[in-house]
Design an enzyme around this catalytic site. Structure first.
Site, PDB file in Angstrom:
ATOM      1  N   GLY A  42      -8.488   3.048  -4.202  1.00 58.33           N
ATOM      2  CA  GLY A  42      -9.686   3.687  -3.661  1.00 58.33           C
ATOM      3  C   GLY A  42     -10.937   3.351  -4.458  1.00 58.33           C
ATOM      4  O   GLY A  42     -12.018   3.151  -3.880  1.00 58.33           O
TER       5      GLY A  42
ATOM      6  N   CYS B 102       3.198   4.413   6.873  1.00 62.36           N
ATOM      7  CA  CYS B 102       4.281   4.179   5.934  1.00 62.36           C
ATOM      8  C   CYS B 102       5.237   3.153   6.537  1.00 62.36           C
ATOM      9  O   CYS B 102       5.980   3.483   7.458  1.00 62.36           O
ATOM     10  CB  CYS B 102       5.000   5.514   5.696  1.00 62.36           C
ATOM     11  SG  CYS B 102       6.159   5.425   4.359  1.00 62.36           S
TER      12      CYS B 102
ATOM     13  N   CYS C 190       3.287   7.848  -0.875  1.00 61.65           N
ATOM     14  CA  CYS C 190       4.189   7.111   0.020  1.00 61.65           C
ATOM     15  C   CYS C 190       5.548   7.804   0.146  1.00 61.65           C
ATOM     16  O   CYS C 190       6.550   7.358  -0.440  1.00 61.65           O
ATOM     17  CB  CYS C 190       4.374   5.664  -0.404  1.00 61.65           C
ATOM     18  SG  CYS C 190       5.047   4.704   0.964  1.00 61.65           S
TER      19      CYS C 190
ATOM     20  N   THR D  59      -1.221   7.543   0.956  1.00 62.08           N
ATOM     21  CA  THR D  59      -0.850   6.121   1.001  1.00 62.08           C
ATOM     22  C   THR D  59      -2.083   5.229   0.858  1.00 62.08           C
ATOM     23  O   THR D  59      -3.221   5.699   1.014  1.00 62.08           O
ATOM     24  CB  THR D  59      -0.192   5.756   2.364  1.00 62.08           C
ATOM     25  OG1 THR D  59      -1.186   5.916   3.396  1.00 62.08           O
ATOM     26  CG2 THR D  59       1.017   6.598   2.675  1.00 62.08           C
TER      27      THR D  59
HETATM   28  P1  FAD Z   1      -4.341   4.529  -7.502  1.00 63.84           P
HETATM   29  O1  FAD Z   1      -4.355   3.240  -6.753  1.00 63.84           O
HETATM   30  O2  FAD Z   1      -3.067   4.946  -8.126  1.00 63.84           O
HETATM   31  O3  FAD Z   1      -5.515   4.443  -8.564  1.00 63.84           O
HETATM   32  C1  FAD Z   1      -5.822   5.456  -9.490  1.00 63.84           C
HETATM   33  C2  FAD Z   1      -6.551   4.784 -10.647  1.00 63.84           C
HETATM   34  O4  FAD Z   1      -7.115   5.787 -11.501  1.00 63.84           O
HETATM   35  C3  FAD Z   1      -5.612   3.955 -11.530  1.00 63.84           C
HETATM   36  O5  FAD Z   1      -6.123   2.647 -11.656  1.00 63.84           O
HETATM   37  C4  FAD Z   1      -5.604   4.677 -12.870  1.00 63.84           C
HETATM   38  O6  FAD Z   1      -5.482   3.822 -13.990  1.00 63.84           O
HETATM   39  C5  FAD Z   1      -6.969   5.363 -12.832  1.00 63.84           C
HETATM   40  N1  FAD Z   1      -7.037   6.550 -13.688  1.00 63.84           N
HETATM   41  C6  FAD Z   1      -6.138   7.558 -13.813  1.00 63.84           C
HETATM   42  N2  FAD Z   1      -6.576   8.464 -14.716  1.00 63.84           N
HETATM   43  C7  FAD Z   1      -7.776   8.011 -15.168  1.00 63.84           C
HETATM   44  C8  FAD Z   1      -8.744   8.509 -16.080  1.00 63.84           C
HETATM   45  N3  FAD Z   1      -8.548   9.645 -16.753  1.00 63.84           N
HETATM   46  N4  FAD Z   1      -9.886   7.804 -16.262  1.00 63.84           N
HETATM   47  C9  FAD Z   1     -10.106   6.655 -15.572  1.00 63.84           C
HETATM   48  N5  FAD Z   1      -9.230   6.135 -14.697  1.00 63.84           N
HETATM   49  C10 FAD Z   1      -8.085   6.802 -14.506  1.00 63.84           C
HETATM   50  N6  FAD Z   1       0.932   2.890   0.348  1.00 63.84           N
HETATM   51  C11 FAD Z   1       0.920   2.305   1.584  1.00 63.84           C
HETATM   52  O7  FAD Z   1      -0.089   2.368   2.277  1.00 63.84           O
HETATM   53  N7  FAD Z   1       1.997   1.623   2.058  1.00 63.84           N
HETATM   54  C12 FAD Z   1       3.119   1.496   1.342  1.00 63.84           C
HETATM   55  O8  FAD Z   1       4.081   0.861   1.784  1.00 63.84           O
HETATM   56  C13 FAD Z   1       3.178   2.097   0.044  1.00 63.84           C
HETATM   57  N8  FAD Z   1       4.287   2.005  -0.713  1.00 63.84           N
HETATM   58  C14 FAD Z   1       4.286   2.494  -1.988  1.00 63.84           C
HETATM   59  C15 FAD Z   1       5.416   2.309  -2.769  1.00 63.84           C
HETATM   60  C16 FAD Z   1       5.433   2.743  -4.083  1.00 63.84           C
HETATM   61  C17 FAD Z   1       6.672   2.539  -4.906  1.00 63.84           C
HETATM   62  C18 FAD Z   1       4.284   3.371  -4.634  1.00 63.84           C
HETATM   63  C19 FAD Z   1       4.278   3.788  -6.082  1.00 63.84           C
HETATM   64  C20 FAD Z   1       3.150   3.562  -3.856  1.00 63.84           C
HETATM   65  C21 FAD Z   1       3.152   3.151  -2.520  1.00 63.84           C
HETATM   66  N9  FAD Z   1       2.044   3.346  -1.698  1.00 63.84           N
HETATM   67  C22 FAD Z   1       2.025   2.795  -0.424  1.00 63.84           C
HETATM   68  C23 FAD Z   1       0.966   4.263  -2.106  1.00 63.84           C
HETATM   69  C24 FAD Z   1      -0.319   3.615  -2.594  1.00 63.84           C
HETATM   70  O9  FAD Z   1      -0.057   2.668  -3.587  1.00 63.84           O
HETATM   71  C25 FAD Z   1      -1.252   4.701  -3.105  1.00 63.84           C
HETATM   72  O10 FAD Z   1      -1.346   5.738  -2.167  1.00 63.84           O
HETATM   73  C26 FAD Z   1      -2.644   4.150  -3.391  1.00 63.84           C
HETATM   74  O11 FAD Z   1      -2.575   3.192  -4.409  1.00 63.84           O
HETATM   75  C27 FAD Z   1      -3.607   5.285  -3.761  1.00 63.84           C
HETATM   76  O12 FAD Z   1      -4.826   4.799  -4.219  1.00 63.84           O
HETATM   77  P2  FAD Z   1      -5.695   5.667  -5.249  1.00 63.84           P
HETATM   78  O13 FAD Z   1      -6.925   4.885  -5.506  1.00 63.84           O
HETATM   79  O14 FAD Z   1      -5.813   7.052  -4.776  1.00 63.84           O
HETATM   80  O15 FAD Z   1      -4.792   5.730  -6.559  1.00 63.84           O
END
Ligand code: FAD
Ligand code: UQ1
Length: 438
Positions: free
Chosen positions: A42, A367, A189, A333
């Protein structure tokens, strides 16, 4: 005290207090029009979009990690179908050029003063804040973990440190129980804990070991999947493949030295059952980002408290949220992040013009339920748990085409579309593809 003395000295020497105030703040603080917290899915997506809207010099991202991972492919890494190396790129390479990367951890968010403090002690102020901090994994909430990962026969696709251990455990399987867990918390997920089970089942069949294996899915949930249409297909598959599903079973302890996993029965408090395993896949308990939880931005449960239509914070109108850190009532996701990014882009455009946000997020999430090494059920649904399918075919059926989408198309869409701020989810294509059907 020292500051007070300095202040007094300056005042006596005739220096204007207001000047002192401004210059010391300038030295101590960085300021950005848009500050993005987290450089995951995100965070990078929104920084690319904000750069396009406002210019790179007005945007900064706080992210401590050197590497950025495409987490969805870890399902296939755990099953030996992709390499872990293919899942990662450097954060430097995905950061939009010209956008400031603050390589630190956010320690504190203070929306009352529009500031953020990092672990390096610096304070950053903002005009608009986008929170994209993801969620927290809690392996430590299971007794015996994370140290249990030091033993073989146990793995977890949910972390880059443990995903290859899943494949090692699967390859070394001889005979016995292959056990797969699903925790008693929200997860990202929600299909992933069972995708690796179907892949393991397929691998054991391919290698002639399936007759010596009991494949067991122990889930805390009262259902196999939250959306009825896909749950029905999944029940058919587990029956056909002789997979045991135990509902309301929650993993509480791993005795890795004895290859034992302890599950509590959530419907019978105090009752536990020990499963001897030849392979264990752990999906850890998960919870809100601790930084969000300890801030004024959290709801009662600790998630970022945003409006479900606009993604704007409910109490601080210059704060927005996207992805796993939010309390949006949909499945967490990357596909949901894609759909949310186009809505949030629009919301921010409106807020910048002092107009009312007008586009509403419908809760779209997806998913790809990998059911073997060449089939996928592509679940797509909205806030109401109603299917919202992109393709004009029945997506609850296992399909080869969808496997290639998951394994080969999605990674490209992620790195070159989503992270560049060019992919806002399949909504517009769904409408087009379904036109002919109406
Ligand atoms: P993230 O991408 O996790 O990013 C969060 C970021 O915040 C990280 O880079 C972290 O380092 C940073 N952060 C954390 N704490 C701090 C802090 N204190 N200060 C600064 N930075 C910080 N999604 C799908 O759509 N399809 C799928 O098939 C799918 N399969 C998956 C399978 C697995 C095994 C996993 C683990 C996930 C899967 N997902 C899937 C889910 C998807 O990867 C996540 O929903 C998505 O990455 C969420 O994005 P985000 O930006 O919210 O969080
Ligand atoms: C999606 O947009 C997306 O983000 C790029 C994913 O990966 C994280 C997905 O797994 C899925 C299924 C989508 C939705 C896209 C289509 C074409 C159905």
């Amino acid at each position: 005290m020292a500051a007070l003395h300095r202040l007094k000295r300056c005042h006596c020497s005739g220096m204007a207090l207001s000047h002192l105030h401004t210059s010391s703040r300038a030295a101590a603080k960085e300021h950005y029009k848009v500050l993005v917290l987290g450089g995951g899915t995100g965070g990078i997506t929104m920084s690319a979009r904000m750069k396009r809207k406002l210019g790179a010099e007005h945007v900064a991202v706080v992210e401590p990690s050197e590497m950025h991972y495409y987490q969805p492919i870890w399902t296939l890494v755990g099953a030996g179908a992709k390499s872990v190396a293919s899942s990662g790129r450097t954060t430097a390479s995905v950061m939009p050029s010209g956008v400031k990367w603050v390589k630190s951890k956010v320690q504190e968010i203070n929306p009352e003063t529009n500031t953020v403090r990092t672990d390096s002690g610096s304070e950053i102020s903002y005009e608009y804040l986008i929170v994209a901090l993801g969620l927290q994994l809690h392996y430590e909430k299971i007794k015996g973990l994370p140290e249990g990962f030091g033993h073989p026969k146990i793995g977890s696709n949910y972390s880059v440190q443990t995903v290859e251990k899943t494949w090692t455990a699967l390859q070394s399987f001889k005979e016995g129980n292959a056990v797969f867990s699903f925790p008693n918390t929200p997860v990202k997920c929600a299909g992933a804990p069972q995708k690796i089970m179907y892949l393991s089942d397929a691998f054991l069949r391919k290698t002639g070991k399936r007759s010596k294996a009991n494949v067991i899915y122990n889930t805390s949930l009262p259902v196999i999947f939250g959306v009825k249409k896909y749950a029905e297909s999944l029940w058919d598959i587990v029956k056909r493949r002789d997979i045991t599903v135990n509902l309301r079973h929650n993993l509480t302890e791993v005795r890795a030295d004895k290859q034992e996993a302890v599950f509590e029965n959530l419907d019978k408090p105090g009752e536990t059952k020990v499963f001897q395993y030849e392979m264990l896949h752990v999906t850890p308990p998960m919870g809100p980002s601790l930084v969000v939880k300890s801030s004024l931005l959290a709801d009662d449960a600790g998630w970022l408290d945003v409006d479900k239509d606009t993604l704007q914070h409910k109490r601080y109108p210059n704060v927005f949220g996207i992805g796993d850190c939010t309390n949006l009532p949909t499945s967490k996701t990357g596909a949901a992040v894609a759909a949310q990014s186009s809505i949030l882009d629009r919301t921010i455009t409106k807020v910048l013009k002092k107009e009312k946000p007008d586009k509403k997020y419908d809760g779209y999430t997806s998913c790809p339920l990998v059911t073997s090494y060449n089939t996928v059920i592509l679940a797509e649904f909205d806030y109401n748990g109603e299917p919202l399918e992109t393709f004009p075919i029945d997506q609850s059926k296992e399909r080869r085409l969808m496997y290639y989408m998951k394994a080969d198309v999605m990674p490209h869409l992620y790195w070159h579309g989503l992270l560049k701020g060019l992919w806002g989810g399949p909504g517009p294509y769904r409408k087009l593809l379904h036109l002919g059907m109406k």
